[in-house]
Design a protein around this motif. Structure first.
Motif, PDB file in Angstrom:
ATOM      1  N   ARG A 106       6.561 123.305 -14.450  1.00  0.00           N
ATOM      2  CA  ARG A 106       7.289 121.936 -13.709  1.00  0.00           C
ATOM      3  C   ARG A 106       6.586 121.813 -12.490  1.00  0.00           C
ATOM      4  O   ARG A 106       6.321 120.607 -11.902  1.00  0.00           O
ATOM      5  N   ALA A 107       5.817 123.043 -11.984  1.00  0.00           N
ATOM      6  CA  ALA A 107       5.077 122.925 -10.570  1.00  0.00           C
ATOM      7  C   ALA A 107       3.632 122.363 -10.800  1.00  0.00           C
ATOM      8  O   ALA A 107       3.092 121.852  -9.952  1.00  0.00           O
ATOM      9  N   CYS A 108       3.144 122.162 -12.004  1.00  0.00           N
ATOM     10  CA  CYS A 108       1.649 121.775 -12.449  1.00  0.00           C
ATOM     11  C   CYS A 108       1.730 120.431 -12.338  1.00  0.00           C
ATOM     12  O   CYS A 108       2.280 119.644 -12.744  1.00  0.00           O
ATOM     13  N   PRO A 109       0.807 119.840 -11.258  1.00  0.00           N
ATOM     14  CA  PRO A 109       0.841 118.280 -10.839  1.00  0.00           C
ATOM     15  C   PRO A 109      -0.043 117.716 -12.097  1.00  0.00           C
ATOM     16  O   PRO A 109       0.085 116.471 -12.245  1.00  0.00           O
ATOM     17  N   SER A 110      -1.074 118.396 -12.985  1.00  0.00           N
ATOM     18  CA  SER A 110      -1.826 117.880 -13.851  1.00  0.00           C
ATOM     19  C   SER A 110      -1.053 118.138 -15.017  1.00  0.00           C
ATOM     20  O   SER A 110      -1.893 117.762 -16.131  1.00  0.00           O
ATOM     21  N   LEU A 111       0.117 118.515 -15.263  1.00  0.00           N
ATOM     22  CA  LEU A 111       0.443 118.957 -16.653  1.00  0.00           C
ATOM     23  C   LEU A 111      -0.487 119.625 -17.521  1.00  0.00           C
ATOM     24  O   LEU A 111      -0.378 119.531 -18.689  1.00  0.00           O
ATOM     25  N   ALA A 112      -1.131 120.620 -16.959  1.00  0.00           N
ATOM     26  CA  ALA A 112      -1.931 121.435 -17.789  1.00  0.00           C
ATOM     27  C   ALA A 112      -1.282 122.433 -18.343  1.00  0.00           C
ATOM     28  O   ALA A 112      -1.965 123.277 -19.122  1.00  0.00           O
ATOM     29  N   ILE A 113      -0.109 122.859 -18.070  1.00  0.00           N
ATOM     30  CA  ILE A 113       0.622 124.194 -18.550  1.00  0.00           C
ATOM     31  C   ILE A 113       1.678 123.721 -19.419  1.00  0.00           C
ATOM     32  O   ILE A 113       2.476 122.743 -19.034  1.00  0.00           O
ATOM     33  N   GLN A 114       1.827 124.500 -20.534  1.00  0.00           N
ATOM     34  CA  GLN A 114       3.244 124.092 -21.573  1.00  0.00           C
ATOM     35  C   GLN A 114       3.623 125.554 -21.560  1.00  0.00           C
ATOM     36  O   GLN A 114       3.043 126.389 -21.948  1.00  0.00           O
ATOM     37  N   VAL A 115       5.058 125.440 -21.562  1.00  0.00           N
ATOM     38  CA  VAL A 115       5.834 126.880 -21.892  1.00  0.00           C
ATOM     39  C   VAL A 115       6.620 126.419 -23.026  1.00  0.00           C
ATOM     40  O   VAL A 115       7.371 125.685 -22.955  1.00  0.00           O
ATOM     41  N   ASP A 116       6.732 127.394 -24.159  1.00  0.00           N
ATOM     42  CA  ASP A 116       7.711 127.226 -25.271  1.00  0.00           C
ATOM     43  C   ASP A 116       8.440 128.586 -25.194  1.00  0.00           C
ATOM     44  O   ASP A 116       8.028 129.537 -25.532  1.00  0.00           O
ATOM     45  N   ARG A 117       9.723 128.582 -24.645  1.00  0.00           N
ATOM     46  CA  ARG A 117      10.730 129.682 -24.423  1.00  0.00           C
ATOM     47  C   ARG A 117      10.912 130.404 -25.851  1.00  0.00           C
ATOM     48  O   ARG A 117      11.038 131.394 -25.999  1.00  0.00           O
ATOM     49  N   LYS A 118      11.453 129.398 -26.662  1.00  0.00           N
ATOM     50  CA  LYS A 118      11.629 129.868 -28.239  1.00  0.00           C
ATOM     51  C   LYS A 118      10.676 130.710 -28.657  1.00  0.00           C
ATOM     52  O   LYS A 118      10.862 131.879 -29.208  1.00  0.00           O
ATOM     53  N   SER A 119       9.305 130.392 -28.885  1.00  0.00           N
ATOM     54  CA  SER A 119       8.383 131.050 -29.527  1.00  0.00           C
ATOM     55  C   SER A 119       7.714 131.979 -28.559  1.00  0.00           C
ATOM     56  O   SER A 119       6.817 132.610 -29.149  1.00  0.00           O
TER      57      SER A 119
ATOM     58  N   CYS B 110      -5.041 124.191  -8.359  1.00  0.00           N
ATOM     59  CA  CYS B 110      -4.430 124.088  -7.134  1.00  0.00           C
ATOM     60  C   CYS B 110      -3.520 125.296  -6.439  1.00  0.00           C
ATOM     61  O   CYS B 110      -3.219 125.400  -5.408  1.00  0.00           O
ATOM     62  N   GLY B 111      -3.380 126.190  -7.385  1.00  0.00           N
ATOM     63  CA  GLY B 111      -2.506 127.331  -7.357  1.00  0.00           C
ATOM     64  C   GLY B 111      -0.881 127.003  -7.241  1.00  0.00           C
ATOM     65  O   GLY B 111       0.029 127.993  -6.891  1.00  0.00           O
ATOM     66  N   SER B 112      -0.515 125.778  -7.444  1.00  0.00           N
ATOM     67  CA  SER B 112       1.043 125.582  -7.413  1.00  0.00           C
ATOM     68  C   SER B 112       1.811 126.308  -8.560  1.00  0.00           C
ATOM     69  O   SER B 112       3.009 126.799  -8.261  1.00  0.00           O
ATOM     70  N   CYS B 113       1.457 126.604  -9.562  1.00  0.00           N
ATOM     71  CA  CYS B 113       1.827 127.452 -10.712  1.00  0.00           C
ATOM     72  C   CYS B 113       1.976 128.975 -10.143  1.00  0.00           C
ATOM     73  O   CYS B 113       2.956 129.668 -10.246  1.00  0.00           O
ATOM     74  N   VAL B 114       1.027 129.305  -9.452  1.00  0.00           N
ATOM     75  CA  VAL B 114       1.040 130.972  -9.085  1.00  0.00           C
ATOM     76  C   VAL B 114       2.138 131.157  -7.861  1.00  0.00           C
ATOM     77  O   VAL B 114       2.888 132.039  -7.927  1.00  0.00           O
ATOM     78  N   ILE B 115       2.267 129.912  -7.158  1.00  0.00           N
ATOM     79  CA  ILE B 115       3.347 129.975  -6.081  1.00  0.00           C
ATOM     80  C   ILE B 115       4.660 129.775  -6.597  1.00  0.00           C
ATOM     81  O   ILE B 115       5.644 130.527  -6.202  1.00  0.00           O
ATOM     82  N   ALA B 116       4.885 129.132  -7.701  1.00  0.00           N
ATOM     83  CA  ALA B 116       6.225 128.943  -8.373  1.00  0.00           C
ATOM     84  C   ALA B 116       6.683 129.984  -8.999  1.00  0.00           C
ATOM     85  O   ALA B 116       8.023 130.199  -9.370  1.00  0.00           O
ATOM     86  N   CYS B 117       5.641 130.949  -9.596  1.00  0.00           N
ATOM     87  CA  CYS B 117       6.146 131.816 -10.396  1.00  0.00           C
ATOM     88  C   CYS B 117       6.948 132.969  -9.885  1.00  0.00           C
ATOM     89  O   CYS B 117       6.656 133.749  -8.658  1.00  0.00           O
ATOM     90  N   PRO B 118       8.095 133.064 -10.214  1.00  0.00           N
ATOM     91  CA  PRO B 118       9.194 133.906  -9.717  1.00  0.00           C
ATOM     92  C   PRO B 118       8.770 135.468  -9.898  1.00  0.00           C
ATOM     93  O   PRO B 118       9.333 136.357  -9.490  1.00  0.00           O
TER      94      PRO B 118
END
Length: 192
Positions: free
Chosen positions: A56-69, A82-90
């Motif tokens: 969700r934090a990725c501005p370029s939509l480079a990351i996809q997460v599939d929770r089920k698999s 940009c590092g937005s994903c690193v900052i958002a990761c709980p």
């Protein structure tokens, strides 16, 4: 006029013969990355809870997460580092590592799969509560301020101040622990 061009050119050639090269002698010398280089995203998949906050934090939509698999996929060529994903990761399982994306003729994605979790026996010392799990609210401590519901990225918590009701939608909950961190009265605990 043409003679001056040749003299200028010859002068440059002689000067460059006795100067050090401007480029590094890679691969004979190791690459020295600048201090402020962002690098590329790396994941420690065994710590990932596949919550999707990084996607969700990725501005370029480079990351996809599939929770089920239990997969986490990154398109390295779409990532803008940009590092937005690193900052958002709980769970802080994402880091920025120095280095460049290796060139390739095709745009490829890297997929990481969550390793199967081992069943841990409860030790009885309360250590399992800090490791993760679903949030449980202590009604004696809760003031129904709604901060946990506002901070929940999955909108899994509903709080009614008037009726003093706190509900958790366990299907939506990703066990990220943001609600427990947001609670000013420490009324929420994560229990596995």
């Amino acid at each position: 006029m043409e003679k001056t061009k040749y003299f200028t050119f010859a002068g440059r050639i002689l000067k460059n013969l006795f100067k050090k090269p401007a480029t590094t002698q890679y691969p004979f010398e190791p690459v020295d990355y600048p201090d402020r280089m962002r690098g590329h995203v790396e994941i420690k998949m065994e710590d990932c809870i596949t919550c999707g906050l990084c996607a969700r934090a990725c501005p370029s939509l480079a990351i996809q997460v599939d929770r089920k698999s239990g997969t986490w996929t990154i398109s390295r060529f779409d990532c803008v580092q940009c590092g937005s994903c690193v900052i958002a990761c709980p769970k802080k399982c994402l880091t920025m590592e120095k280095g460049y994306t290796e060139p390739d003729i095709l745009k490829k994605s890297e997929t990481f799969t969550k390793p199967p979790e081992e069943k841990k026996e409860p030790s009885g010392d309360g250590a399992g509560a800090a490791a993760g799990g679903k949030p449980v609210m202590d009604a004696e401590k809760c003031v129904y301020c709604t901060l946990c519901a506002k901070k929940c990225p999955q909108e899994a918590i509903q709080v009614d101040r008037k009726e003093k009701v706190w509900k958790l939608d366990e299907e939506k909950c990703v066990e990220c622990g943001i609600c427990a961190g947001a609670c000013p009265k420490k009324a929420i605990e994560l229990k596995g």
